[in-house]
Design an enzyme around this catalytic site. Structure first.
Site, PDB file in Angstrom:
ATOM      1  N   GLN A 179     -14.468 -39.939  -2.510  1.00  0.00           N
ATOM      2  CA  GLN A 179     -12.887 -40.048  -2.322  1.00  0.00           C
ATOM      3  C   GLN A 179     -12.261 -38.987  -3.052  1.00  0.00           C
ATOM      4  OE1 GLN A 179     -15.026 -42.357  -3.664  1.00  0.00           O
ATOM      5  NE2 GLN A 179     -15.172 -44.308  -2.764  1.00  0.00           N
ATOM      6  N   ARG A 180     -11.143 -38.748  -2.530  1.00  0.00           N
ATOM      7  CA  ARG A 180     -10.137 -37.476  -2.994  1.00  0.00           C
ATOM      8  C   ARG A 180      -9.913 -37.709  -4.485  1.00  0.00           C
ATOM      9  NH1 ARG A 180      -7.161 -34.289   0.526  1.00  0.00           N
ATOM     10  NH2 ARG A 180      -7.459 -35.754   2.041  1.00  0.00           N
TER      11      ARG A 180
END
Length: 182
Positions: A71-72
């Site tokens: 995930q970012r």
């Protein structure tokens, strides 16, 4: 030869091992790939929050694999896992063309890390079971990999879902990586 002798020989035979870091954007198939390699059930995969660690035994080698969430919000922490890595495995969802620029950017950042200088790179071109997936050769061109000269690299077409191509990638690692004695 008695049981005790067999056990001593097994204990004395040095098993070779390597530390692998498994990275890629969220939803690229990293955890499914790792569970397939570990011969685990893949019917219920949830997004990785943090990391998974698995030891995979293959052909007399012990592969210690760290699967870090993609995930970012987690990606800035990837750099904390780069020490003592023998192979970087980067997984790309080849069916998601909308995220190619993002995955190219993240891979480029990783390849610029000093701690990963000369570390072999295996890219799993995942989701080849989908008709929308680009081929491994198209991926090589998209990533401009022919310009990477500071490390060994391989792009392996695969499907984490069906396990197709996974063993070929592991075989490349076993053939091209310098393993440490346990």
């Amino acid at each position: 030869m008695g049981l005790l002798s067999i056990l001593r020989n097994l204990r004395q035979s040095p098993e070779q091992q390597a530390h692998l870091l498994l990275l890629g954007l969220d939803n690229s198939g990293k955890t499914t790939l790792l569970k397939q390699l570990a011969s685990e059930d893949i019917s219920h995969i949830v997004p990785t929050q943090g990391f998974n660690i698995k030891c995979v035994q293959t052909s007399g080698f012990k592969l210690n694999v760290w699967d870090i969430g993609g995930q970012r919000s987690v990606r800035p922490f990837w750099r904390h896992y780069l020490d003592n890595i023998d192979v970087l495995i980067y997984v790309i969802d080849c069916s998601d063309r909308t995220r190619f620029q993002e995955t190219i950017s993240e891979l480029t950042k990783l390849l610029e890390e000093d701690k990963l200088a000369t570390v072999p790179l295996l890219i799993f071109a995942n989701k080849q079971d989908l008709t929308t997936a680009i081929s491994a050769s198209e991926l090589v061109e998209s990533l401009n990999l022919h310009t990477v000269r500071d490390r060994m690299w391989q792009v392996q077409a695969c499907s984490a879902l069906t396990a197709e191509g996974l063993q070929d990638g592991i075989d490349w690692i076993c053939k091209h990586v310098t393993f440490k004695k346990k």
